[in-house]
Design an enzyme around this catalytic site. Structure first.
Site, mmCIF file in Angstrom:
data_model
loop_
_atom_site.group_PDB
_atom_site.id
_atom_site.type_symbol
_atom_site.label_atom_id
_atom_site.label_comp_id
_atom_site.label_asym_id
_atom_site.label_seq_id
_atom_site.Cartn_x
_atom_site.Cartn_y
_atom_site.Cartn_z
ATOM 1 N N SER A 128 -93.161 60.622 56.820
ATOM 2 C CA SER A 128 -94.089 60.598 55.816
ATOM 3 C C SER A 128 -95.064 61.591 56.175
ATOM 4 O O SER A 128 -95.075 62.371 57.215
ATOM 5 C CB SER A 128 -94.844 59.012 56.254
ATOM 6 O OG SER A 128 -95.981 59.221 55.773
ATOM 7 N N TYR A 141 -98.309 53.373 62.703
ATOM 8 C CA TYR A 141 -97.526 53.989 61.355
ATOM 9 C C TYR A 141 -97.263 55.571 61.714
ATOM 10 O O TYR A 141 -96.328 56.349 61.610
ATOM 11 C CB TYR A 141 -97.954 53.964 60.131
ATOM 12 C CG TYR A 141 -96.905 54.179 58.843
ATOM 13 C CD1 TYR A 141 -95.959 53.628 58.822
ATOM 14 C CD2 TYR A 141 -97.461 55.333 58.200
ATOM 15 C CE1 TYR A 141 -95.235 53.796 57.608
ATOM 16 C CE2 TYR A 141 -96.653 55.442 57.070
ATOM 17 C CZ TYR A 141 -95.394 54.816 56.928
ATOM 18 O OH TYR A 141 -94.685 55.188 55.792
#
Length: 271
Positions: A128, A141
């Site tokens: 990501s 995350y």
């Protein structure tokens, strides 16, 4: 024509990647945690829980028996998570580490012996933009996605002598059902992440097209959209500006949190 396995292939970016690879004439095995799903026309489907070493072993056996090997492994399965460090629970940390990081580790470990024997293969790990730039209120995350970037770079060097290439994909927010996987104690952060996903002008198909183009070129770092690229470049080349932007985000989050706390305090007449 390549033989391709995609995890998390039932929805979101995984489904878009399956459809893109099929459209370009590749043999594709779509996998996901659920059993008995129907893949897009032209693809095969197997249940594969990335948390299960046994499922990974079965996937290796399937591609060897059915295709005689594998050309591209796409470790795409993952969940969305996040929250303030003092709000998100340790159980939530355990869950995202087990799926988003260890799921990729298990896939790489399972297929590396096959790729070494073949003296060929490509591993594509979905990370990501959060693996490259690290906004506040996203500790878990950011951490797992940064680890996927580090793992991918390590393997790109480690497996190069065997003819195996590695790519890592780092998109920013795009429209997908990833927000459905968000669950946790920090509901304010979860709601914010869902809004960013839902309001993005980019689709999973847009990202998949850029990813497959990067895979063809065997690029190591695939940044498939302009916002992610700009954020990464800002961090690299204009660090003071990057820090100011991140601290503004944190300041706004503090203001919202304090306003919410104040709203929840009963007035004198209510006590």
């Amino acid at each position: 024509m390549s033989r391709v396995l995609v995890t998390g292939g039932a929805s979101g970016l995984g489904l878009a990647l399956v459809e893109r690879f099929v459209a370009e004439g590749h043999q594709v095995l779509s996998t996901d945690v659920a059993a008995g799903l129907t893949p897009p026309a032209g693809a095969s489907y197997r249940q594969l829980n990335v948390r299960s070493a046994e499922d990974w072993d079965a996937a290796v056996e399937w591609v060897e028996q059915t295709w005689g090997g594998l050309d591209i492994l796409v470790n795409n399965a993952g969940i969305a998570t996040g929250g303030r460090i003092d709000v998100e629970t340790l159980a939530e940390w355990d869950r995202v580490v087990d799926i988003n990081l260890m799921g990729v580790v298990r896939g790489c470990r399972a297929f590396t012996p096959l790729f070494k024997r073949q003296r060929s293969g490509q591993i594509v790990n979905t990370a990501s933009a959060a693996g490259l730039v690290h906004p506040p209120m996203m500790s878990s995350y950011n951490s797992v996605k940064a680890a996927v970037v580090a793992l991918s770079e390590t393997l790109s060097h480690e497996l190069h002598p065997y003819g195996v290439s590695v790519s890592v994909v780092c998109p920013s927010f795009f429209k997908t059902n990833l927000g459905d996987s968000i669950q946790g104690a920090d509901t304010a952060m979860s709601d914010s992440a869902r809004r960013l996903i839902e309001k993005s002008p980019r689709t999973a198909d847009d990202i998949a097209a850029a990813v497959v183009a990067g895979v063809k070129k065997k690029q190591f770092l695939i940044i498939p959209d302009r916002p992610a690229l700009l954020a990464w470049r800002t961090k690299r080349f204009a660090r003071p500006l990057y820090d100011r932007q991140m601290r503004k985000i944190a300041a706004r989050a503090r203001q919202r949190a304090e306003a919410t706390s104040a709203d929840q305090v009963p007035s004198a007449g209510e006590r």
